[in-house]
Each structure stands twice: as C-alpha cells, then as structure tokens.
Design a protein around this motif. Structure first.
Motif, short mmCIF file in Angstrom:
data_model
loop_
_atom_site.label_atom_id
_atom_site.label_comp_id
_atom_site.label_asym_id
_atom_site.label_seq_id
_atom_site.Cartn_x
_atom_site.Cartn_y
_atom_site.Cartn_z
N THR A 1 0.82 -1.21 0.00
CA THR A 1 0.00 0.00 0.00
C THR A 1 0.86 1.26 0.00
O THR A 1 1.80 1.38 0.79
CB THR A 1 -0.88 0.03 1.27
N VAL A 2 0.51 2.19 -0.90
CA VAL A 2 1.10 3.53 -0.85
C VAL A 2 -0.07 4.49 -0.64
O VAL A 2 -1.06 4.45 -1.37
CB VAL A 2 1.86 3.87 -2.15
N TYR A 3 0.00 5.30 0.40
CA TYR A 3 -1.13 6.13 0.80
C TYR A 3 -1.26 7.36 -0.10
O TYR A 3 -0.30 8.08 -0.33
CB TYR A 3 -0.98 6.56 2.26
N GLU A 4 -2.46 7.57 -0.59
CA GLU A 4 -2.74 8.73 -1.45
C GLU A 4 -2.89 9.99 -0.60
O GLU A 4 -3.46 9.93 0.50
CB GLU A 4 -4.03 8.51 -2.25
N PRO A 5 -2.44 11.14 -1.11
CA PRO A 5 -2.64 12.39 -0.35
C PRO A 5 -4.13 12.69 -0.15
O PRO A 5 -4.93 12.46 -1.05
CB PRO A 5 -1.98 13.45 -1.24
N GLU A 6 -4.46 13.17 1.05
CA GLU A 6 -5.86 13.54 1.34
C GLU A 6 -5.96 15.04 1.62
O GLU A 6 -7.05 15.59 1.68
CB GLU A 6 -6.33 12.81 2.62
N TYR A 7 -4.81 15.67 1.80
CA TYR A 7 -4.79 17.04 2.29
C TYR A 7 -5.16 18.04 1.20
O TYR A 7 -4.63 18.00 0.10
CB TYR A 7 -3.39 17.36 2.82
N VAL A 8 -6.10 18.89 1.52
CA VAL A 8 -6.46 20.00 0.64
C VAL A 8 -6.27 21.28 1.46
O VAL A 8 -6.84 21.40 2.54
CB VAL A 8 -7.94 19.91 0.17
N PRO A 9 -5.43 22.21 0.99
CA PRO A 9 -5.21 23.43 1.78
C PRO A 9 -6.54 24.13 2.09
O PRO A 9 -7.40 24.25 1.22
CB PRO A 9 -4.34 24.30 0.87
N LYS A 10 -6.68 24.51 3.35
CA LYS A 10 -7.93 25.18 3.77
C LYS A 10 -7.94 26.61 3.23
O LYS A 10 -6.90 27.22 3.07
CB LYS A 10 -8.02 25.21 5.30
N PRO A 11 -9.15 27.14 2.95
CA PRO A 11 -9.22 28.55 2.52
C PRO A 11 -8.54 29.44 3.55
O PRO A 11 -8.75 29.29 4.74
CB PRO A 11 -10.73 28.83 2.47
N VAL A 12 -7.69 30.33 3.06
CA VAL A 12 -6.92 31.16 3.97
C VAL A 12 -7.84 32.16 4.70
O VAL A 12 -8.72 32.75 4.11
CB VAL A 12 -5.80 31.90 3.19
N LYS A 13 -7.63 32.26 6.02
CA LYS A 13 -8.43 33.21 6.81
C LYS A 13 -7.65 34.52 6.88
O LYS A 13 -6.51 34.55 7.35
CB LYS A 13 -8.66 32.66 8.22
N ILE A 14 -8.28 35.56 6.40
CA ILE A 14 -7.59 36.85 6.34
C ILE A 14 -8.17 37.80 7.38
O ILE A 14 -9.37 38.03 7.43
CB ILE A 14 -7.75 37.48 4.93
N ASP A 15 -7.29 38.30 8.25
CA ASP A 15 -7.69 39.33 9.19
C ASP A 15 -7.30 40.67 8.58
O ASP A 15 -6.13 41.07 8.61
CB ASP A 15 -6.99 39.11 10.54
N ALA A 16 -8.30 41.35 8.00
CA ALA A 16 -8.02 42.59 7.27
C ALA A 16 -8.17 43.83 8.15
O ALA A 16 -8.36 44.93 7.65
CB ALA A 16 -8.94 42.68 6.06
N SER A 17 -8.10 43.63 9.46
CA SER A 17 -8.30 44.78 10.36
C SER A 17 -7.12 45.75 10.30
O SER A 17 -7.27 46.94 10.56
CB SER A 17 -8.53 44.29 11.79
N GLU A 18 -5.93 45.25 9.98
CA GLU A 18 -4.74 46.12 9.93
C GLU A 18 -4.78 46.94 8.64
O GLU A 18 -4.92 46.39 7.54
CB GLU A 18 -3.48 45.24 9.95
#
Length: 426
Positions: free
Chosen positions: A338-355
C-alpha cells in the motif's frame, strides 16, 4: 528502553522569505541621467523532504522540532539580483507518512525516491528597474519579498515490508528472520528483545525476493496503548501478508491457541482491515517440543479458519525453506504494498483585514502593501479565473478600491501590489 525507537514525531517547518527589491539608479561619469537599476530580491529557500534508506527511525526529530529555510537576499544596484535562499533538505526513512498536524490528513507518503517540496519559499520582490516604462522613467519604489509557507506536520513511520512477522515476544521471530534473510537482528532469550522493527530481504530464487519485517512483540492490550505494542502496530499496516509465529514448545507453559487468539484480537481492535489480512501460521520451536498435542491443538484451531500452518524450527533451520516458498507463492497473488494517497487540501486562507494597508503614490502609480494583502496574494493562483474573482472580491469587501478612489486614482493609473501590477479601470 522503549524510547530507543521513535516512529512518530511532530515538527514545524517554515520556508524562507523572499528578499526585497532594491531602489537604485545608474551612476556613471559622463552619464547625466542614469536610469533605474535596482535588482530583484532572491526567492526564499524551500523545505524539501528526501528519502534516506540509511535511516530506520525518526530519532533525529526527537530533539530538533523546528526547521527553517534560508531567506532570499535583497536585490542591489546595477541590476544585481539577490541570491536565492538555500533549500533546507530534511531526510526521512522510506515509508514515512507526512500528515497535517491539525487535520491529520495525509500530505505525502514518502515511499518513492522523488524529493517533495513541503513548504515553498516566498518570491523575491521586484527592484525598481522592473517598473521602468516610457512614461515612468525613474520609479522610486521597489517591492518587498513575500513570506515563505509554513506547516506543522506529523511524521509517522510505516515500514515498507511485504511480510510482517507477528506474535508474542520470544516466540522466535528474530531467529526466523535471521535464518531466511541476511538481516542480523539482536537475539536473546528474554521478552522485548526487539525494540524496533528489523527488515530483511529474503531471496527465494533468481529474480524473486521479498522484504520481511520482524515486528516487535505485541502484548495483550497493545491496541489500547499498553506496553510497547501500540507503538508498533502501525508498522503492519502496509504488510501484504502476515506470518504469525506461535511457540508450540510448551517450554514457558504457554497455550499456543490462546496466544494466537490474543494477537488476532489485538489486530482486530487496532484495525478491522488488518484482521482480514492473509496470514500464514508458523508453529515454531518444534525441536524442543515437549508435548505434540499442543501442535495438533493449534492445527485443529487455525486450519478450519483458512490459515495454512507450517511446523518448523527456526533455530535448527528445519522447515524454513518450505515456508519461504509458500510465502513467495502467496505474495504472487496479492496486490502490491500500500502507498497512501494524499488527502490534504489546503484550507481557505483566513484573512484578518483589520490592519490598515499602506498606500504610496509615485508617478501615478499606487503602491499597496500590508501583511494581510501579502498573505492573501501568496494563496492566490492568478492563472485561475475563480481565484482571481475571489481576490477581486476580497479587495472590494475590504474597501481597497474605495481607498484608492478617495486618494484620487483615475482610470489608466497603475496599481502595484507585490508581484501584481495592473491599470485601474473604474
């Protein structure tokens, strides 16, 4: 002593930041109006994972948990580009599964020999030479480099073996491995001799061989984490075939049927999939067997379950060749490791635009900079229509276009954000 084998580690990785672009002008005798010649900053170094077949544990990660690649150098005058940051190579044993620490999803299975870029370095900023146009001949601005990617990951070692030797401690697994392969595991007559898995290549015939792993002795309660066993159960995950070694000598007053059932119960509890893996049962230590009824009792128990049984003595090399031939025959009918397939999908980036963003005006060019904008841009694929629409929406929602209009921007003026430059259209 259990600490001598490390098969799981958590580390933090950060790629290098890109170097800043330079603001410089050509200075030369007899040249009255030297143009802009500030060079670009160098890209930051990547974090690269590479398989090292000389490593068998994750021990190197026990004390060092933080890995940071070099930053790119800043650009200089005379259009000198900054030097690229050096990549940081992290060596891992073959079979290491890289997981996202937060979601536990698989990012990469390091079972092949290809290097894998875990974190990409930030791009270097443009120097002012980059911004010269016929109408903007002396730009007095350059761009900062972008931050590199960073990641918290868990490394988990799962051995790449075709065959896993399982059974209670001291039943003769290490001896069997040493007899059928060139592996030289430490062997002694006490429990928990093997504190980390030993791998051996078993040569059957011309062009026919397989990898066998001596998995450390599992004890009852291993699936709940008792003793050493739990740490090692994951190594059987990849094995296509299990060889279940049982001591039938009666020399320690053990019941072979009870031992066989106890190990299989642990496998079932740890992973139902593992419990259904094909097994060959080896009745070992027949050379010192005191009561033949123990062997027959085991045979009567396992054969109706569909498991073939081989009676042998690893110590006296009796019956081992027949076992090896049977294993090779069985493996020829089973799917590959068995070779494990990637499952990871980058999460939508959370932007703090207060600055608030910094907006500088140079020659009808509006230069916009700010931490959240830099972070947003490092996560946008400008070659993808939906990504560009998301980027436009973020700028609009956070009032960037409104700020530009308040500052008096007109159609045709240039907007410059890090590596992006475009004409403003209302």
């Amino acid at each position: 002593m259990a600490a001598s084998f490390i098969d799981k580690a958590r580390i933090f990785c950060r790629a290098g930041k890109g170097g800043n672009g330079a603001v410089a002008f050509h200075r030369e005798k007899y040249v009255s109006a030297g143009g802009p010649d500030g060079g670009d900053g160098g890209n930051g170094g990547n974090i690269v994972l590479v398989v090292d077949d000389n490593m068998s544990t994750l021990m190197d990660f026990r004390y060092k948990r933080k890995y940071v690649a070099d930053n790119g150098m800043d650009g200089q005058g005379a259009r000198k580009f900054g030097k690229q940051g050096k990549d940081l190579t992290i060596r891992v044993p073959r079979g290491t599964v890289v997981r996202d620490a937060e979601s536990n999803e698989i990012i990469k299975d390091m079972s092949d020999s290809e290097p894998f870029i875990l974190c990409r370095g930030g791009k270097g900023g443009w120097g002012n030479a980059h911004f010269a146009t016929p109408t903007r001949q002396a730009p007095r601005f350059a761009k900062s480099g972008l931050e590199g990617e960073e990641h918290d990951v868990v490394l988990e070692l799962k051995l790449l073996a075709d065959v896993g030797l399982i059974g209670f401690p001291n039943v003769g697994k290490s001896t069997l491995l040493s007899v059928v392969s060139k592996a030289r595991p430490k062997i002694a007559n006490y429990h928990f001799t093997t504190l980390y898995p030993n791998l051996g290549v078993v040569y059957v015939d011309e062009g026919v061989s397989f990898v066998m792993a001596d998995i450390p002795g599992i004890i009852e309660g291993a699936a709940e984490g008792a003793g050493l066993g739990h740490d090692f159960l994951r190594h059987i995950d990849r094995c296509r075939l299990l060889v279940h070694v049982v001591d039938v000598s009666g020399s320690e007053g053990r019941d072979p049927v009870e031992d066989f059932d106890a190990i299989n119960a642990e496998l079932s509890q740890y992973s139902p999939d593992l419990a259904t893996r094909p097994q060959i049962v080896v009745a070992n230590k027949t050379d010192i067997m005191e009561d033949e009824s123990l062997l027959e009792k085991l045979r009567a128990h396992v054969e109706p379950l569909g498991y073939p049984l081989f009676a042998l003595s690893a110590a006296s090399h009796t019956g081992t060749r027949e076992l090896v031939l049977k294993i090779a025959e069985k493996l020829s009918t089973l799917p590959p490791v068995t070779v494990y397939e990637p499952e990871y999908v980058p999460k939508p980036v959370k932007i703090d635009a207060s600055e608030p963003l910094k907006i500088t005006i140079e020659d009808n060019t509006y230069i916009i900079e700010g931490k959240w904008l830099e972070r947003l841009m490092s996560n946008i694929n400008f070659g993808d229509y939906e990504s560009r629409m998301f980027f436009d929406k973020m700028l609009r929602e956070n009032g960037v276009f409104q700020q530009l209009e308040d500052l008096g921007i007109k159609d045709g003026d240039i907007v410059s954000m890090y590596e992006l430059e475009f004409e403003y259209q209302h």
